[in-house]
Design an enzyme around this catalytic site. Structure first.
Site, PDB file in Angstrom:
ATOM      1  N   SER A   1       0.854  -1.186   0.000  1.00 15.77           N
ATOM      2  CA  SER A   1       0.000   0.000   0.000  1.00 15.77           C
ATOM      3  C   SER A   1       0.887   1.232   0.000  1.00 15.77           C
ATOM      4  O   SER A   1       1.754   1.386   0.864  1.00 15.77           O
ATOM      5  CB  SER A   1      -0.909  -0.005   1.234  1.00 15.77           C
ATOM      6  OG  SER A   1      -1.704   1.159   1.279  1.00 15.77           O
TER       7      SER A   1
ATOM      8  N   LYS B   1      -1.377  -1.054  -4.288  1.00 11.01           N
ATOM      9  CA  LYS B   1      -2.538  -0.275  -3.861  1.00 11.01           C
ATOM     10  C   LYS B   1      -2.139   1.178  -3.711  1.00 11.01           C
ATOM     11  O   LYS B   1      -1.147   1.486  -3.055  1.00 11.01           O
ATOM     12  CB  LYS B   1      -3.102  -0.800  -2.532  1.00 11.01           C
ATOM     13  CG  LYS B   1      -4.313  -0.006  -2.047  1.00 11.01           C
ATOM     14  CD  LYS B   1      -5.027  -0.683  -0.886  1.00 11.01           C
ATOM     15  CE  LYS B   1      -4.429  -0.352   0.440  1.00 11.01           C
ATOM     16  NZ  LYS B   1      -5.249  -0.861   1.569  1.00 11.01           N
TER      17      LYS B   1
ATOM     18  N   LYS C   1      -3.665   5.242  -2.872  1.00 10.97           N
ATOM     19  CA  LYS C   1      -4.735   5.992  -2.243  1.00 10.97           C
ATOM     20  C   LYS C   1      -5.268   7.042  -3.222  1.00 10.97           C
ATOM     21  O   LYS C   1      -4.494   7.657  -3.969  1.00 10.97           O
ATOM     22  CB  LYS C   1      -4.228   6.690  -0.975  1.00 10.97           C
ATOM     23  CG  LYS C   1      -3.669   5.730   0.074  1.00 10.97           C
ATOM     24  CD  LYS C   1      -4.759   4.959   0.777  1.00 10.97           C
ATOM     25  CE  LYS C   1      -4.201   4.109   1.909  1.00 10.97           C
ATOM     26  NZ  LYS C   1      -5.253   3.438   2.693  1.00 10.97           N
TER      27      LYS C   1
ATOM     28  N   ASP D   1      -7.673   2.759  -3.144  1.00 18.07           N
ATOM     29  CA  ASP D   1      -8.320   2.831  -1.831  1.00 18.07           C
ATOM     30  C   ASP D   1      -8.788   4.258  -1.597  1.00 18.07           C
ATOM     31  O   ASP D   1      -7.986   5.194  -1.578  1.00 18.07           O
ATOM     32  CB  ASP D   1      -7.320   2.416  -0.750  1.00 18.07           C
ATOM     33  CG  ASP D   1      -7.950   2.353   0.638  1.00 18.07           C
ATOM     34  OD1 ASP D   1      -9.167   2.592   0.754  1.00 18.07           O
ATOM     35  OD2 ASP D   1      -7.221   2.063   1.604  1.00 18.07           O
TER      36      ASP D   1
ATOM     37  N   GLU E   1     -11.488   0.207  -3.058  1.00 17.28           N
ATOM     38  CA  GLU E   1     -11.725  -0.091  -1.659  1.00 17.28           C
ATOM     39  C   GLU E   1     -12.463   1.052  -0.959  1.00 17.28           C
ATOM     40  O   GLU E   1     -12.039   2.202  -1.025  1.00 17.28           O
ATOM     41  CB  GLU E   1     -10.378  -0.357  -0.976  1.00 17.28           C
ATOM     42  CG  GLU E   1     -10.506  -0.829   0.459  1.00 17.28           C
ATOM     43  CD  GLU E   1      -9.153  -1.171   1.068  1.00 17.28           C
ATOM     44  OE1 GLU E   1      -9.127  -1.537   2.257  1.00 17.28           O
ATOM     45  OE2 GLU E   1      -8.127  -1.080   0.368  1.00 17.28           O
TER      46      GLU E   1
ATOM     47  N   ASP F   1     -14.142  -2.345   3.566  1.00 13.13           N
ATOM     48  CA  ASP F   1     -13.143  -2.336   4.630  1.00 13.13           C
ATOM     49  C   ASP F   1     -13.817  -1.849   5.906  1.00 13.13           C
ATOM     50  O   ASP F   1     -14.318  -2.642   6.707  1.00 13.13           O
ATOM     51  CB  ASP F   1     -11.984  -1.424   4.204  1.00 13.13           C
ATOM     52  CG  ASP F   1     -10.901  -1.243   5.254  1.00 13.13           C
ATOM     53  OD1 ASP F   1     -11.044  -1.758   6.378  1.00 13.13           O
ATOM     54  OD2 ASP F   1      -9.900  -0.556   4.969  1.00 13.13           O
TER      55      ASP F   1
ATOM     56  N   LYS G   1      -9.249  -6.880   8.503  1.00 12.39           N
ATOM     57  CA  LYS G   1      -8.211  -6.348   9.378  1.00 12.39           C
ATOM     58  C   LYS G   1      -8.496  -6.841  10.790  1.00 12.39           C
ATOM     59  O   LYS G   1      -9.591  -6.625  11.321  1.00 12.39           O
ATOM     60  CB  LYS G   1      -8.188  -4.819   9.348  1.00 12.39           C
ATOM     61  CG  LYS G   1      -7.694  -4.242   8.034  1.00 12.39           C
ATOM     62  CD  LYS G   1      -7.758  -2.727   8.039  1.00 12.39           C
ATOM     63  CE  LYS G   1      -7.211  -2.175   6.726  1.00 12.39           C
ATOM     64  NZ  LYS G   1      -7.447  -0.715   6.603  1.00 12.39           N
TER      65      LYS G   1
ATOM     66  N   GLY H   1      -3.761  -3.870   6.102  1.00 12.55           N
ATOM     67  CA  GLY H   1      -2.714  -3.439   7.012  1.00 12.55           C
ATOM     68  C   GLY H   1      -3.070  -2.145   7.718  1.00 12.55           C
ATOM     69  O   GLY H   1      -3.841  -1.332   7.210  1.00 12.55           O
TER      70      GLY H   1
END
Length: 369
Positions: A136, A162, A164, A189, A214, A239, A263, A291
């Site tokens: 990520s 991944k 953001k 994400d 996500e 998530d 998670k 994570g």
């Protein structure tokens, strides 16, 4: 098994570089470590993943400390734990505070596995000898810096990238990534940065052939996500919305997602994480392990969880060196060609580096039960 003593440490560790999402930037990571000791002298470790600021959930490092000391740990006094699943039952009178619960529940799982001379993977019923992992990458101010991070990650062999996104930093960003890296496994994400008013924009993400997007909508939503999923081709991964196996069941029934991120801290521990895995496996919905910028103990628990069979997508458990100059476990978590070998030693499979631990400890408590 009876827990006779609990040690709580608050640590402060500096990450190699700032990590930015739609809700803020972090580099100085404060977190809690739990060590439990049973009646035979076995020791188990768990890591609290709450942040100092309630960005991701309402929990913080300080609230976790309060809940652990004043409520959760006292509930363990005099309790005979036949199996770590018992811990979630013991804590059932306390609402939410899942990250505090997970910190000590994971420590109990580790202790229970060591008491029986087995690995945490075996205790959970895991099957894999190695796991595939992705990485990520937080928001970057400069695309060239992001491209360099992606290049480095691909060279290391990470199986999925991944990135953001947030309003104003989405279509152009993903377009640049796809122009530079047209075929890499890529996901975005959003950390709840959008609403259904953005549906036309979110439809345009389909052109980038993403593995998933996500949590695009509100952190507590599964209804609007169902509406969105019907309008876009890209699978939605939930998530923040999924706090329990019941949440997972309802989201799948509504058609709110095609993937679920598990998670451990968010859902209250390994027992509930396993239940979510089982619900998703039965429904044919793949899961992966998310994570929370964990240090080594948290990463060790993530590795063990990911050995369950329905964790079919690469997770966020990158190697220690991606985030820390030096981790608090030995050996550190290493990634080779995008995989982590599952440790074969009892419990979490890693030793805690007590000297390194002491170097980062800023507060400690000892509680006898």
């Amino acid at each position: 098994m009876i827990i006779q003593e609990v040690f709580i440490r608050k640590l402060e560790m500096m990450m190699k570089q700032p990590f930015s999402t739609s809700f803020g930037t972090m580099q100085n990571r404060k977190f809690i470590l739990i060590e439990v000791i049973d009646d035979l002298g076995n020791r188990g470790w768990g890591e609290g993943v709450a942040f100092s600021i309630p960005w991701y959930t309402e929990e913080t490092t300080e609230t976790s400390m309060h809940i652990l000391v004043d409520f959760l740990i006292p509930l363990l006094k005099g309790q005979t734990i036949e199996h770590p699943d018992d811990v979630s039952k013991i804590f059932s009178s306390i609402r939410k505070n899942n990250m505090a619960k997970a910190a000590i529940e994971c420590a109990v799982w580790d202790c229970w596995a060591k008491r029986r001379g087995i690995t945490l993977t075996q205790a959970l019923g895991g099957e894999k000898e190695s796991i595939d992992v992705g990485i990520s990458i937080g928001l970057q101010q400069d695309f060239d810096v992001l491209a360099e991070r992606i290049d480095q990650s691909l060279t290391t062999g990470y199986k999925r990238i991944k990135v953001k996104i947030k309003p104003g930093n989405d279509l152009s960003l993903l377009s640049q990534i796809r122009e530079r890296f047209p075929t890499i496994p890529l996901m975005a994400d959003a950390n709840s940065a959008y609403t259904l008013k953005d549906i036309d924009l979110l439809k345009r993400l389909d052109q980038f052939d993403l593995m998933m997007i996500e949590q695009p909508l509100a952190a507590d939503d599964i209804v609007d996500h169902a509406t969105l999923q019907k309008k876009i081709r890209t699978p939605i991964c939930l998530d923040e919305s999924i706090l329990s196996a019941e949440d997972a069941r309802k989201a799948i029934q509504l058609g709110s997602c095609g993937v679920i991120n598990v998670k451990i801290g968010r859902v209250g521990g390994l027992t509930e994480a396993k239940r979510i895995h089982d619900v998703c496996q039965k429904a044919g919905v793949p899961v992966w392990c998310g994570g929370m910028l964990e240090a080594g103990i948290g990463r060790a628990h993530n590795i063990a969880l990911t050995t369950l069979p329905n964790f079919t997508l690469p997770g966020d458990t990158a190697g220690s060196s991606s985030y820390w100059q030096r981790d608090i476990i030995t050996p550190e978590v290493f990634v080779t060609d995008g995989t982590i070998m599952v440790p074969q030693s009892v419990g979490i499979g890693y030793e805690v580096d007590l000297k390194e631990l002491d170097r980062h400890t800023i507060e400690r408590k000892q509680i006898r039960l």
